[in-house]
Design a protein around this motif. Sequence first.
Motif, PDB file in Angstrom:
ATOM      1  N   VAL A  77      30.462  62.094  11.603  1.00  0.00           N
ATOM      2  CA  VAL A  77      30.231  61.068  10.584  1.00  0.00           C
ATOM      3  C   VAL A  77      30.292  61.685   9.191  1.00  0.00           C
ATOM      4  N   PHE A  78      31.060  61.029   8.311  1.00  0.00           N
ATOM      5  CA  PHE A  78      31.172  61.438   6.910  1.00  0.00           C
ATOM      6  C   PHE A  78      30.042  60.789   6.125  1.00  0.00           C
ATOM      7  N   VAL A  79      29.266  61.608   5.404  1.00  0.00           N
ATOM      8  CA  VAL A  79      28.084  61.148   4.671  1.00  0.00           C
ATOM      9  C   VAL A  79      28.317  61.307   3.177  1.00  0.00           C
ATOM     10  N   MET A  80      27.885  60.296   2.416  1.00  0.00           N
ATOM     11  CA  MET A  80      28.064  60.318   0.961  1.00  0.00           C
ATOM     12  C   MET A  80      26.718  60.154   0.260  1.00  0.00           C
ATOM     13  N   ALA A 102      21.876  42.804   2.534  1.00  0.00           N
ATOM     14  CA  ALA A 102      23.283  42.879   2.925  1.00  0.00           C
ATOM     15  C   ALA A 102      23.764  41.585   3.570  1.00  0.00           C
ATOM     16  N   ALA A 103      22.890  40.930   4.344  1.00  0.00           N
ATOM     17  CA  ALA A 103      23.277  39.679   4.998  1.00  0.00           C
ATOM     18  C   ALA A 103      23.598  38.607   3.966  1.00  0.00           C
ATOM     19  N   ASP A 104      22.846  38.584   2.876  1.00  0.00           N
ATOM     20  CA  ASP A 104      23.102  37.606   1.812  1.00  0.00           C
ATOM     21  C   ASP A 104      24.394  37.904   1.073  1.00  0.00           C
ATOM     22  N   GLU A 105      24.763  39.173   1.010  1.00  0.00           N
ATOM     23  CA  GLU A 105      25.947  39.594   0.251  1.00  0.00           C
ATOM     24  C   GLU A 105      27.158  39.861   1.146  1.00  0.00           C
ATOM     25  N   ASN A 106      26.993  39.661   2.449  1.00  0.00           N
ATOM     26  CA  ASN A 106      28.052  39.945   3.420  1.00  0.00           C
ATOM     27  C   ASN A 106      28.530  41.401   3.315  1.00  0.00           C
ATOM     28  N   PHE A 107      27.566  42.306   3.179  1.00  0.00           N
ATOM     29  CA  PHE A 107      27.839  43.746   3.064  1.00  0.00           C
ATOM     30  C   PHE A 107      27.606  44.377   4.432  1.00  0.00           C
ATOM     31  N   ARG A 108      28.672  44.889   5.030  1.00  0.00           N
ATOM     32  CA  ARG A 108      28.578  45.411   6.392  1.00  0.00           C
ATOM     33  C   ARG A 108      28.974  46.884   6.441  1.00  0.00           C
ATOM     34  N   LYS A 109      28.280  47.622   7.289  1.00  0.00           N
ATOM     35  CA  LYS A 109      28.602  49.023   7.558  1.00  0.00           C
ATOM     36  C   LYS A 109      28.466  49.247   9.060  1.00  0.00           C
ATOM     37  N   PHE A 110      29.440  49.837   9.659  1.00  0.00           N
ATOM     38  CA  PHE A 110      29.394  50.190  11.080  1.00  0.00           C
ATOM     39  C   PHE A 110      28.997  48.986  11.942  1.00  0.00           C
ATOM     40  N   GLY A 111      29.697  47.884  11.738  1.00  0.00           N
ATOM     41  CA  GLY A 111      29.556  46.747  12.624  1.00  0.00           C
ATOM     42  C   GLY A 111      28.353  45.856  12.411  1.00  0.00           C
ATOM     43  N   SER A 112      27.544  46.103  11.376  1.00  0.00           N
ATOM     44  CA  SER A 112      26.382  45.251  11.142  1.00  0.00           C
ATOM     45  C   SER A 112      26.015  45.298   9.664  1.00  0.00           C
ATOM     46  N   TYR A 113      25.010  44.510   9.282  1.00  0.00           N
ATOM     47  CA  TYR A 113      24.613  44.435   7.878  1.00  0.00           C
ATOM     48  C   TYR A 113      23.727  45.604   7.474  1.00  0.00           C
ATOM     49  N   GLY A 114      23.983  46.109   6.265  1.00  0.00           N
ATOM     50  CA  GLY A 114      23.119  47.132   5.692  1.00  0.00           C
ATOM     51  C   GLY A 114      23.629  48.548   5.832  1.00  0.00           C
ATOM     52  N   ASP A 115      23.093  49.424   4.988  1.00  0.00           N
ATOM     53  CA  ASP A 115      23.479  50.836   5.001  1.00  0.00           C
ATOM     54  C   ASP A 115      22.861  51.575   6.177  1.00  0.00           C
ATOM     55  N   VAL A 116      23.607  52.544   6.662  1.00  0.00           N
ATOM     56  CA  VAL A 116      23.095  53.517   7.633  1.00  0.00           C
ATOM     57  C   VAL A 116      22.852  54.806   6.860  1.00  0.00           C
ATOM     58  N   VAL A 117      21.627  55.319   6.913  1.00  0.00           N
ATOM     59  CA  VAL A 117      21.280  56.490   6.116  1.00  0.00           C
ATOM     60  C   VAL A 117      20.911  57.672   6.998  1.00  0.00           C
ATOM     61  N   VAL A 118      21.095  58.855   6.447  1.00  0.00           N
ATOM     62  CA  VAL A 118      20.580  60.088   7.044  1.00  0.00           C
ATOM     63  C   VAL A 118      19.315  60.445   6.264  1.00  0.00           C
ATOM     64  N   THR A 203      24.290  58.265   2.693  1.00  0.00           N
ATOM     65  CA  THR A 203      24.660  57.115   3.513  1.00  0.00           C
ATOM     66  C   THR A 203      25.883  57.454   4.356  1.00  0.00           C
ATOM     67  N   ALA A 204      25.885  56.971   5.588  1.00  0.00           N
ATOM     68  CA  ALA A 204      27.027  57.181   6.477  1.00  0.00           C
ATOM     69  C   ALA A 204      28.161  56.258   6.047  1.00  0.00           C
ATOM     70  N   GLU A 205      29.382  56.791   5.984  1.00  0.00           N
ATOM     71  CA  GLU A 205      30.512  56.012   5.489  1.00  0.00           C
ATOM     72  C   GLU A 205      31.606  55.801   6.542  1.00  0.00           C
ATOM     73  N   TYR A 206      31.979  56.856   7.249  1.00  0.00           N
ATOM     74  CA  TYR A 206      33.054  56.765   8.245  1.00  0.00           C
ATOM     75  C   TYR A 206      32.688  57.618   9.449  1.00  0.00           C
ATOM     76  N   ARG A 207      33.221  57.248  10.591  1.00  0.00           N
ATOM     77  CA  ARG A 207      32.997  58.066  11.783  1.00  0.00           C
ATOM     78  C   ARG A 207      34.326  58.403  12.443  1.00  0.00           C
ATOM     79  N   ILE A 208      34.382  59.597  13.009  1.00  0.00           N
ATOM     80  CA  ILE A 208      35.556  60.041  13.756  1.00  0.00           C
ATOM     81  C   ILE A 208      35.095  60.307  15.185  1.00  0.00           C
ATOM     82  N   PRO A 209      35.539  59.490  16.145  1.00  0.00           N
ATOM     83  CA  PRO A 209      35.064  59.662  17.532  1.00  0.00           C
ATOM     84  C   PRO A 209      35.414  61.038  18.094  1.00  0.00           C
ATOM     85  N   TYR A 210      34.510  61.560  18.913  1.00  0.00           N
ATOM     86  CA  TYR A 210      34.695  62.762  19.737  1.00  0.00           C
ATOM     87  C   TYR A 210      34.642  64.092  18.985  1.00  0.00           C
ATOM     88  N   LEU A 211      35.031  64.144  17.723  1.00  0.00           N
ATOM     89  CA  LEU A 211      35.116  65.440  17.041  1.00  0.00           C
ATOM     90  C   LEU A 211      33.760  66.127  16.918  1.00  0.00           C
TER      91      LEU A 211
END
Length: 239
Positions: A77-80, A102-118, A203-211
């Motif tokens: 996962v690429f984190v920013m 995010a639900a009010d603003e239609n902001f989605r990350k990784f298939g659902s509403y809201g940021d995913v954080v580390v 925040t998590a931005e992109y994922r690369i499977p398996y790597l």
Amino acid sequence: MTNGDDTPDPRGGIRAAASWFLRTDNGVVLFVREAASSALAVGMVGLLLFAVSGVWPPLVAVESGSMQPNMEKGDLVFVMEEQRFSPDYATGETGVVPARTAADENFRKFGSYGDVVVYKPNGNDRQTPVIHRVRFWVDAGENWYDEADDRYVGGADNCQELRNCPAPHAGFITKGDNAVTNDYYDQAKGISEPVRPSWIEGTAEYRIPYLGWVRLTVSGTASIQPASANASGPVATTA
């Protein structure tokens, strides 16, 4: 200049030695040269990713399935940095968008509403960071039981029975996406107190499977199934 044995001529000085190193077909030198060029390429890619993300390391490997189906164990996962390119409706100056906003603003990350954080659980640098979705913000002393989804409060019937309620300080309530293994808020389970903005590493931005399996295998965590998704250094587990 080189001599007949394909070794640098000491009379040629540093320039001749460098020229020999770059041109020779000597097996040992070839190996060193290729290894050095590969390491340089990897280093340049890492510096580029750091320049874009503002976070080091910019890549984490997911260790468990607590973010399924939107992240899988072994994903890289690429984190920013959370303030970079954050929308105007992020919470205050945190740069983080909770699921409810995010639900009010239609902001989605990784298939659902809201940021995913580390984030670092309880701000502890010695614990493996967790990578989970931000659900909502609470203020210090807030009775957030009334604001919570009662499916995720761990069976509590009121604030007195709910861990970290009233909120010991302001911060985010977080949760893994896995509906089977993570049917509770992190704060209700005791994984962490409400997540202060200073505990967030990005925040998590992109994922690369398996790597991510390469890193998990090297670190010895490839067969571990932790209850939460964490992210220390280049490894990110999910709770």
